[in-house]
Design an enzyme around this catalytic site. Structure first.
Site, PDB file in Angstrom:
ATOM      1  N   TYR A 189       0.861  -1.184   0.000  1.00  0.00           N
ATOM      2  CA  TYR A 189       0.000   0.000   0.000  1.00  0.00           C
ATOM      3  C   TYR A 189       0.893   1.229   0.000  1.00  0.00           C
ATOM      4  CZ  TYR A 189      -2.809   3.804   1.913  1.00  0.00           C
ATOM      5  OH  TYR A 189      -3.424   5.022   2.121  1.00  0.00           O
ATOM      6  N   GLY A 197      11.717   1.704  -5.927  1.00  0.00           N
ATOM      7  CA  GLY A 197      12.558   2.013  -4.774  1.00  0.00           C
ATOM      8  C   GLY A 197      12.001   1.550  -3.450  1.00  0.00           C
ATOM      9  N   CYS A 209       3.316  -7.682   1.225  1.00  0.00           N
ATOM     10  CA  CYS A 209       4.442  -8.385   0.596  1.00  0.00           C
ATOM     11  C   CYS A 209       4.156  -9.875   0.443  1.00  0.00           C
ATOM     12  CB  CYS A 209       5.730  -8.151   1.377  1.00  0.00           C
ATOM     13  SG  CYS A 209       6.090  -6.388   1.573  1.00  0.00           S
TER      14      CYS A 209
END
EC number: 2.3.1.181
Length: 195
Positions: free
Chosen positions: A56, A140, A158
């Protein structure tokens, strides 16, 4: 990022972009959309070309895009990940939060330490997802500063069911997000830019 990276030449200067996103779930290339277990009409799901799973992004979270020529820097992806993680660990230490890596799980997690409630030990405070094309990186990291933690409850962060996610504010840090962004940028430049 894609256009910038595609148009790069050997002389193109590296760039670091620091920003906040409106609320969005992003799904990496290897991601499973089923990890968005509780969809929201207010928060879109966007497929992106970075590595990693679902996460998120939203207000109160520092997102840093690292547009770097890894060949010119003389580093490989594994070292880039390690340097980014170290910059986040160093930034958090500046604000009194001890953090660590977890083998096999990119990102940064809260370490056991005095003053941090047990429920937040091991919680993820920063995520990492990169793409490398023609020896150049983009995408990133995301550091949770004062983030809507409820949004993370709609996903398996994840790809890990039950993974707790925390932000700096929950851990008692009330500093301005701009101050924290500047400190993070300083640590990233120290880790990534040749002197």
């Amino acid at each position: 990022m894609q256009a910038f990276t595609k148009a790069r030449t050997g002389d193109t200067p590296d760039e670091i972009w620091v920003l906040e996103h409106p609320p969005v779930f992003t799904l990496g290339l290897a991601g499973d959309a089923g990890n968005l277990h509780s969809p929201s009409n207010q928060i879109p799901l966007v497929q992106v070309d970075r590595g990693g799973e679902i996460t998120y992004h939203g207000p109160g979270q520092i997102v840093v895009y690292l547009l770097l020529d890894l060949r010119r820097l003389g580093i490989f992806v594994k070292e880039l990940v390690s340097r980014i993680e170290q910059a986040v660990i160093d930034t958090l230490a500046d604000f009194g939060i001890q953090a660590e890596r977890h083998p096999g799980a990119p990102g940064i997690y809260v370490s056991e330490q005095p003053g941090v409630p047990p429920e937040w030990i091991g919680a993820k405070i920063a995520a990492l997802g990169l793409k490398v094309s023609k020896g150049c990186s983009y995408h990133g990291l995301a550091l949770n500063v004062a983030t809507d933690l409820e949004a993370f409850k709609r996903i398996h962060p994840c790809g890990y069911e039950g993974l707790k996610t925390v932000d700096m504010q929950t851990l008692g840090i009330k500093d301005n997000i701009d101050t924290i962004s500047q400190r993070l940028l300083q640590h990233l430049q120290k880790q990534l830019m040749p002197s």
